[in-house]
Design a protein around this motif. Sequence first.
Motif, PDB file in Angstrom:
ATOM      1  N   ALA A 136     -12.006 -67.060 -20.607  1.00 36.45           N
ATOM      2  CA  ALA A 136     -11.269 -67.823 -19.598  1.00 36.45           C
ATOM      3  C   ALA A 136     -11.555 -69.321 -19.730  1.00 36.45           C
ATOM      4  O   ALA A 136     -10.643 -70.147 -19.555  1.00 36.45           O
ATOM      5  N   ARG A 137     -12.778 -69.667 -20.047  1.00 32.80           N
ATOM      6  CA  ARG A 137     -13.129 -71.088 -20.199  1.00 32.80           C
ATOM      7  C   ARG A 137     -12.412 -71.707 -21.395  1.00 32.80           C
ATOM      8  O   ARG A 137     -11.844 -72.798 -21.309  1.00 32.80           O
ATOM      9  N   ILE A 138     -12.424 -71.009 -22.517  1.00 28.54           N
ATOM     10  CA  ILE A 138     -11.773 -71.525 -23.709  1.00 28.54           C
ATOM     11  C   ILE A 138     -10.265 -71.643 -23.495  1.00 28.54           C
ATOM     12  O   ILE A 138      -9.631 -72.631 -23.892  1.00 28.54           O
ATOM     13  N   LEU A 139      -9.666 -70.644 -22.865  1.00 24.63           N
ATOM     14  CA  LEU A 139      -8.240 -70.704 -22.578  1.00 24.63           C
ATOM     15  C   LEU A 139      -7.906 -71.876 -21.658  1.00 24.63           C
ATOM     16  O   LEU A 139      -6.896 -72.567 -21.841  1.00 24.63           O
ATOM     17  N   ALA A 140      -8.760 -72.097 -20.659  1.00 19.81           N
ATOM     18  CA  ALA A 140      -8.515 -73.198 -19.723  1.00 19.81           C
ATOM     19  C   ALA A 140      -8.560 -74.542 -20.434  1.00 19.81           C
ATOM     20  O   ALA A 140      -7.718 -75.413 -20.192  1.00 19.81           O
ATOM     21  N   PHE A 141      -9.539 -74.731 -21.327  1.00 15.28           N
ATOM     22  CA  PHE A 141      -9.623 -75.988 -22.072  1.00 15.28           C
ATOM     23  C   PHE A 141      -8.429 -76.136 -23.017  1.00 15.28           C
ATOM     24  O   PHE A 141      -7.847 -77.214 -23.143  1.00 15.28           O
ATOM     25  N   ASP A 142      -8.083 -75.049 -23.694  1.00 14.68           N
ATOM     26  CA  ASP A 142      -6.962 -75.077 -24.636  1.00 14.68           C
ATOM     27  C   ASP A 142      -5.662 -75.475 -23.922  1.00 14.68           C
ATOM     28  O   ASP A 142      -4.923 -76.354 -24.394  1.00 14.68           O
ATOM     29  N   LYS A 157      -3.497 -79.125 -24.360  1.00 13.83           N
ATOM     30  CA  LYS A 157      -2.090 -79.083 -24.778  1.00 13.83           C
ATOM     31  C   LYS A 157      -1.183 -79.681 -23.711  1.00 13.83           C
ATOM     32  O   LYS A 157      -0.200 -80.369 -24.031  1.00 13.83           O
ATOM     33  N   ALA A 158      -1.494 -79.435 -22.431  1.00 12.42           N
ATOM     34  CA  ALA A 158      -0.672 -79.971 -21.349  1.00 12.42           C
ATOM     35  C   ALA A 158      -0.703 -81.492 -21.314  1.00 12.42           C
ATOM     36  O   ALA A 158       0.246 -82.125 -20.839  1.00 12.42           O
ATOM     37  N   ARG A 159      -1.781 -82.065 -21.824  1.00 14.44           N
ATOM     38  CA  ARG A 159      -1.910 -83.518 -21.872  1.00 14.44           C
ATOM     39  C   ARG A 159      -1.462 -84.090 -23.212  1.00 14.44           C
ATOM     40  O   ARG A 159      -1.692 -85.258 -23.501  1.00 14.44           O
ATOM     41  N   GLY A 160      -0.857 -83.240 -24.031  1.00 15.76           N
ATOM     42  CA  GLY A 160      -0.361 -83.685 -25.316  1.00 15.76           C
ATOM     43  C   GLY A 160      -1.446 -83.933 -26.340  1.00 15.76           C
ATOM     44  O   GLY A 160      -1.224 -84.642 -27.330  1.00 15.76           O
ATOM     45  N   GLU A 208     -14.379 -85.754 -18.101  1.00 18.50           N
ATOM     46  CA  GLU A 208     -13.676 -85.714 -16.823  1.00 18.50           C
ATOM     47  C   GLU A 208     -12.762 -84.493 -16.743  1.00 18.50           C
ATOM     48  O   GLU A 208     -12.569 -83.906 -15.668  1.00 18.50           O
ATOM     49  N   MET A 209     -12.215 -84.059 -17.878  1.00 22.09           N
ATOM     50  CA  MET A 209     -11.400 -82.851 -17.901  1.00 22.09           C
ATOM     51  C   MET A 209     -12.275 -81.620 -17.676  1.00 22.09           C
ATOM     52  O   MET A 209     -11.898 -80.705 -16.925  1.00 22.09           O
ATOM     53  N   GLN A 210     -13.418 -81.584 -18.316  1.00 24.45           N
ATOM     54  CA  GLN A 210     -14.334 -80.465 -18.102  1.00 24.45           C
ATOM     55  C   GLN A 210     -14.741 -80.365 -16.641  1.00 24.45           C
ATOM     56  O   GLN A 210     -14.795 -79.269 -16.067  1.00 24.45           O
TER      57      GLN A 210
END
Length: 300
Positions: A190-196, A200-203, A261-263
């Motif tokens: 779940a953590r890896i998917l969330a970061f991925d 991608k959402a931020r380009g 900050e994203m983390q």
Amino acid sequence: MTSRESIREPLRLMTVHAHPDDESSKGAASSARYVAEGVEVMVVTCTGGEAGSILNPAMDRPEVLENMSEIRKQEMARAAEILGVQHRWLGFVDSGLPEGDPKPPLPEGCFALVPLEESTERLVRVIREFRPHVLVTYDENGGYPHPDHIRTHEVSMAAFDAAADPDRFPEAGEPWQVLKLYYSHGFSKARILAFDEALKARGMESPYGEWIANWAERADPGERVTTRVECADWFDKRDDALRAHATQIDPTSRWFFTPLEMQAEIWPWEEYELVRSLVPSPTPEDDLFAGLREPALRAG
């Protein structure tokens, strides 16, 4: 004196790791947070990491290879200073990670081949001296199947029980009962998917695609998590401690790809699995010392 009688003292946390740098890649922000709160934290490193390869191209130099053992000691000292933790070497020799088919035998005298009784006694000495209320180690798979990580699990589990038993290792100090034991769990699916997804959402380019594609081949430790310790304010210390292990950590690697900050926004925790507890501590938890902070327990 039992651990229940002495819990008026500062709370104490011990984390047990296989090699120098493991303490910075597994639970470092939690350790730094607890230090900031006044908890005494000790990192125990079972081996010197002598067999580690140089994983940072900038450090791949002859003079580094020739002095790997001493350099890794210096790196560990710097990481401990950054995190604010106490540190103890257990003194065993790195087993290395055998590769090939068939895999070669482990080197004689390495940590993974030392009789369990011997390595357990050495950790029991440190537990009885430091007297931790909470101990953190690896799960039965070692987090990943390195011989030293698996042995670290075996030694930690044996020492958890032996440290409290007056009939075990009577010359190793006064018995001490650790009250809670955890496994640390790092990269859940779940953590890896969330970061991925966030990258991608931020380009931004994500370094996690191959990892996610191959996930079906491995178990998901996230399914075992009982405890999330919020520690985003200490992610910078975690990363500084990681970079202190300059032979092992490439500062351009995916360890540092996701902005802090994203983390902090997406996954501000480090995760653990409560395995043993001698105090009531219903899960899920948000504190490794849940059940140990109550006034009644502090009063013994």
